[in-house]
Design an enzyme around this catalytic site. Structure first.
Site, short mmCIF file in Angstrom:
data_model
loop_
_atom_site.label_atom_id
_atom_site.label_comp_id
_atom_site.label_asym_id
_atom_site.label_seq_id
_atom_site.Cartn_x
_atom_site.Cartn_y
_atom_site.Cartn_z
N ASP A 492 69.14 -25.36 53.86
CA ASP A 492 68.00 -25.24 52.94
C ASP A 492 67.76 -26.53 52.15
OD1 ASP A 492 66.10 -24.38 51.18
OD2 ASP A 492 67.27 -22.73 50.35
N ASP A 558 59.32 -18.73 50.02
CA ASP A 558 60.05 -17.45 50.12
C ASP A 558 59.13 -16.24 50.16
OD1 ASP A 558 62.03 -19.24 49.69
OD2 ASP A 558 63.04 -18.10 48.13
#
Ligand code: GLA
Length: 744
Positions: A492, A558
């Site tokens: 990430d 997200d």
């Protein structure tokens, strides 16, 4: 909120939801970074503060305040006429929209409301950036009607960007009936497996009593036939609630209409709800194969593959043409082994139990491409957020096996952020923190059960949750992952933005570099590690994800459990990405948002409606997306299990041809997505994007979908063949008809 969600937020300009039209809209505020309790005082002189828009994040207005506070002060002057037109003249409703991440709000110095938690509060910090702040204030006499009033909002930002956003914030001067609120909940009924129990909670949000009548009608939306009717007198004192419980058929689509008639002023409010209903047929007792029919393994790497076979245990497993070096555990159905010889091995897998047997052709492809079908499994983030622990992971992994999810191919158990120790070991190796006392033990346990271990890190010095990242330690980390038995890495970007911000060259190469580096290190390990990129789509990752041998790449920020999020991340962002997906390399629209989610220690039922959940899973199957469950599996209900364990739906997601669906039709509120499958048939999702039920005539779109003649059509959720001559479907709001067709 962290940087990654920036893109979602940017798309959020259209903010719907206020239940009532705002009587007075707010647009701007005075703002100051810092934290001082005197700033809630209406008399405080804020004339020296900067003026900002409350529709845009502060970050986008040049104000950054990561991990700290800022105060907004909104001044407004309400006309006394507003109050006069209300029959209540007591309570007021303030809609402050979305606030990133946590707020505490005051009106004229009085407490108004609070959402999320900042680090000075009790308990862990909690971002609630995706929750609308609709606060009720009970005392209209505290308002200066015709004069100046101040709403003071203390905002904590857990990581840039932060602040107020969305549009439509304002004041509502409600009538008495507007104090009626309804909450719905459906649960399994252990005494009657054919029924679900529906709990309807009627709540009075105001101090004044509500007197009226409640009419509850269950109907069949397809025929309008009334299934059941109930009536109830309501006498609800201030702030009280009453609960109405009823049972309804579990396997049937139904609609509840709730009409509340207020006896005092004669006003009426109607609430409509579609309770949960299960379409997936009951699992047969006989053995049945439910998952991928092809698997990629690199030469020399160890294989762990749990046969996705459902049916009553005990069961015996066997295989024909198993290549040398491989072994199938006859009791557990776990295939293990390795070979140095590249090639496509055609195997016949067999399973039998007291009710019958099954055979399935299966290809083990040994070469350098892994991830030949999208990953299926569980990830800790959407449920536990940063509160994840080894116990919580184990409890979901055990539930995954006990409740039969493993029999449908769910196999990766992925620990997301917050497993990392505060500091590296003296030799620079990474260690797990006290929440994960035995990473290797966890890996071994999963492998012995035929499951796989996944882990999370960042190319930066820090992860999104401010834990240690891999920057400068890539090789050591890859070695540690190998030691622990890691089979999946979610890598990430997050903290890497600090490095990136200093780079002179910010072209695509600068996005590729950190991912290429880790790829080399992972590839030097003697095991296959699924490489899952997470960098929110920057630099059009779908164009170069293959080049760093990524097995999947997140395409957006997200996901969260709202229809808006599913639309932005699934329907909109993926619309043109179908050319980039292929076996071994997949677009990743993020994890699933069904079941009990929460991104922290407090879980709740997903906020997606029943039909939104059917659409979410159908679309992900059409998109050939990873199916990573994001809820607590130890608390799963029959409805969610049906959503996640429908073998015909999974067969679409796991189809070996690996072609992602294309949106053939976007006609007003109708969208049709179509995906070709390995046997020449097509999976088709016919979606109703509107707020109302809709009749969709599929034949009207045949030409646009390239269908000249429809030969067969099968409803995938219901697993029933449909009549090819009657193709007008009645589809729920935000719902879907998901079919598999053969055609010319
Ligand atoms: C980012 C990712 C999420 C999750 C968190 C962990 O926000 O996009 O999926 O991994 O970081 O901090």
């Amino acid at each position: 909120m962290k940087k990654i969600v920036l893109c979602i937020i940017a798309l959020m300009a259209v903010f719907l939801n206020p239940t009532w039209a705002q009587d007075l809209l707010f647009h701007e505020a005075k703002v100051r970074v810092g934290d001082d309790p005197s700033w809630k005082d209406p008399k405080f002189d804020d004339s020296g503060w900067e003026t900002v828009s409350i529709h845009k994040l502060l970050h986008d207005q040049g104000i950054s305040f990561p991990h700290t506070f800022a105060w907004y002060r909104i001044h407004f002057t309400p006309s006394p006429d507003l109050l006069k037109k209300s029959d209540l003249r007591q309570a007021l409703i303030f809609n402050l929209g979305l606030i990133d991440d946590a707020d505490q709000s005051y009106i004229n110095g009085y407490f108004l409301g609070k959402t999320g938690r900042n680090p000075k509060d009790d308990g862990e910090e909690q971002s609630m950036w995706d929750t609308e702040r609709v606060y009720v204030f009970g005392d209209a006499s505290k308002i200066n009607w015709g004069g100046d009033n101040v709403i003071a909002i203390r905002v904590y930002n857990g990581g840039d960007p932060g602040g107020m956003l969305s549009t439509g914030q304002g004041l509502i001067v409600p009538n008495l009936i507007d104090g009626i609120n309804v909450a719905w909940e459906e649960t399994d009924n252990p005494k009657a497996p054919q029924l679900l129990t529906c709990r309807i909670t009627l709540l009075n949000k105001f101090a004044k009593a509500q007197k009226g009548k409640l009419k509850i009608t269950f109907t069949d939306p397809e025929t309008d036939k009334v299934l059941s009717k109930h009536e109830k007198d309501i006498n609800l004192k201030g702030f009280r609630k009453t609960v109405f419980t009823t049972n309804y058929p579990k396997y049937k689509w139904s609609k509840v209409e709730l009409v509340y008639i207020d006896k005092v002023y004669g006003k009426t409010r109607t609430f409509v709800h579609y309770p949960k209903y299960i379409l997936t047929p009951k699992e047969p007792e006989k053995s049945r194969y439910n998952g991928a029919v092809v698997y990629g393994l690199r030469p020399g790497s160890p294989l762990i593959f749990r046969l996705p076979v459902s049916g009553v245990r005990p069961m015996r497993f066997s295989a024909e043409n198993l290549p040398e070096g491989f072994h199938l555990d006859a009791d557990k159905g776990i295939l293990t082994g390795s070979t140095d010889k590249s090639g496509a091995y055609n195997i016949t897998l067999k399973a039998s139990n007291a009710y019958g047997s099954m055979e399935q052709k299966f290809t083990l492809k040994v070469d350098n491409n892994i991830g030949l079908t999208p990953a299926m499994g569980w990830n800790s983030w959407n449920c536990w957020g940063l509160s994840v622990s080894q116990d919580k992971v184990l409890s979901s992994a055990k539930a995954l096996l006990d409740k039969g999810f493993g029999d449908y191919g769910y196999s990766y158990v992925i620990i997301d952020d917050s497993w990392e120790a505060k500091e590296r070991k003296a030799d620079g190796h990474i260690a797990a923190n006290e929440k994960f006392p035995d990473m290797k033990g966890l890996g071994d346990w999963l492998h012995n059960s035929g499951l796989k271990l996944g882990i999370y890190s960042s190319p930066g010095a820090y992860t999104c949750g401010h834990y240690l990242g891999s920057l400068g330690h890539e090789m050591q980390d890859a070695e540690t992952y190998n030691e622990w038995g890691v089979d999946y890495l979610k890598y990430d970007w997050c903290g890497y933005s600090e490095v990136w911000d200093t780079l002179k060259d910010q072209t695509v190469a600068s996005y590729v570099r950190p991912y290429l580096l880790m790829e080399e290190k992972l590839r030097s390990q003697p095991r296959d590690i699924w490489y899952g990129l997470c960098q929110y789509g920057m630099g059009d990752v779908w164009r170069w994800g293959h080049a760093v041998d990524a097995n999947s790449w997140r395409t957006t920020g997200d996901i969260t459990d709202s229809w808006r999020s599913v639309c932005e991340i699934g329907f909109d962002a993926e619309a043109n990405l179908y050319p980039y997906a292929e076996p071994g390399h997949w677009n990743d629209p993020d994890m699933l948002c069904v079941g009990k989610v929460g991104w922290g220690s407090m879980l709740r039922d997903t906020r997606l409606t029943t039909d939104e959940q059917y659409s979410h899973i159908s679309l992900w199957a059409l998109l050939a997306a990873n199916m990573l469950i994001g809820c607590d599996l130890s608390q799963i209900d029959d409805f969610t299990q049906g959503l996640l364990c429908n073998n015909e739906v999974i067969a679409v997601d796991q189809d070996p041809l690996g072609k992602q669906a294309k949106r053939d039709v976007k006609d007003g509120d109708v969208q049709i997505w179509k995906r070709i499958l390995s046997d020449g048939s097509y999976a088709v999702g016919i979606f109703n994007m509107s707020e109302e039920e809709m009749n969709i005539d599929f034949s009207k779109y045949f030409a646009q979908c390239g269908i000249h003649k429809l030969n067969s059509i099968r409803d995938l959720w219901r697993q029933q063949d449909l009549d090819t001559t009657k193709v007008t479907y009645h589809v729920a709001p935000h719902g879907v008809r998901f079919v598999r067709i053969t055609c010319e």
